[in-house]
Scaffold this motif. Structure first.
Motif, short mmCIF file in Angstrom:
data_model
loop_
_atom_site.label_atom_id
_atom_site.label_comp_id
_atom_site.label_asym_id
_atom_site.label_seq_id
_atom_site.Cartn_x
_atom_site.Cartn_y
_atom_site.Cartn_z
N GLY A 43 0.84 -1.04 -0.01
CA GLY A 43 -0.08 -0.02 -0.07
C GLY A 43 0.74 1.25 0.06
N LEU A 44 1.99 1.17 -0.61
CA LEU A 44 3.01 2.35 -0.69
C LEU A 44 2.30 3.42 -1.40
CD1 LEU A 44 6.33 1.05 -1.03
CD2 LEU A 44 5.15 1.51 0.92
N THR A 45 2.41 4.72 -0.89
CA THR A 45 1.74 5.89 -1.71
C THR A 45 2.68 6.97 -1.73
OG1 THR A 45 -0.50 5.37 -1.00
CG2 THR A 45 -0.13 7.76 -1.61
N VAL A 46 3.13 7.56 -2.88
CA VAL A 46 3.97 8.62 -3.03
C VAL A 46 3.43 9.79 -2.82
CG1 VAL A 46 5.36 9.83 -4.74
CG2 VAL A 46 5.31 7.31 -4.91
N LEU A 47 3.81 10.68 -1.76
CA LEU A 47 3.13 11.93 -1.15
C LEU A 47 3.89 13.00 -2.22
CD1 LEU A 47 2.97 11.17 2.45
CD2 LEU A 47 1.18 10.86 0.97
N GLU A 48 5.11 12.96 -2.21
CA GLU A 48 5.79 13.88 -2.82
C GLU A 48 6.95 13.48 -4.01
OE1 GLU A 48 5.82 16.95 0.90
OE2 GLU A 48 7.69 16.44 0.08
#
Length: 175
Positions: free
Chosen positions: A28-33
């Motif tokens: 569930g990795l999410t790139v925030l920036e």
């Protein structure tokens, strides 16, 4: 953590890169920036990631995956920004120094930068943290091989550029 992805122009491309990796989708990795200078990725807490059932602490291998992915995403972003091209950049070496365990029931953030691009190698550093980057869970340094843009398959290129293709592993053909 609230971020403004419009301020970081490579965020969507970095997220598409992360989404191509089956283990990253599962975590569930999410790139925030993401910019040419850094990448920030969030790993949500999940009971499926517990390495120590008595304490609820996330398994160290998950933190290593977060750090490797953040560093790899930073390489992809730096190369794209500098050369306006995509390259395959597999991990050559990754050293992770653990400072402390992650606290249960809280997300972990991976902040990475690609600080040097040579003709053949990309050099990275990263920090995993929860509440403050000044109180790290782990530090990492890594090197990634730069492989010619001609070696990037059409499906991978299309996926990173936002064109409709299924994630890798869900098609029979990569080129």
């Amino acid at each position: 953590m609230k971020v403004n992805p419009e301020f970081f122009p490579l965020t969507q491309m970095a997220q598409r890169f992360v989404d191509q990796l089956a283990q990253c989708r599962r975590l569930g990795l999410t790139v925030l920036e993401a910019s040419e200078h850094h990448v920030l990725i969030e790993l949500p807490y999940s009971t499926e990631l517990i390495g120590y059932p008595d304490t609820g602490v996330i398994h160290g291998g998950v933190i290593t995956t977060l750090m490797d992915t953040a560093c790899g995403s930073a390489v992809v972003s730096a190369i794209f920004q500098k050369y306006q091209s995509l390259e395959i950049s597999p991990t050559l070496d990754l050293r992770v120094d653990y400072m402390k365990p992650a606290q249960p029931h809280k997300p972990v953030y991976g902040f990475a930068e690609c600080y040097k691009l040579s003709s053949n190698i990309a050099f990275t550093r990263a920090i995993a943290y929860q509440d403050s980057i000044d109180d790290p869970i782990a530090h990492a340094v890594g090197s990634f091989m730069r492989i010619s843009p001609e070696m990037v398959g059409d499906a991978f290129r299309q996926a990173l550029m936002g064109e409709a293709v299924p994630p890798l592993g869900e098609t029979d053909e990569l080129k």
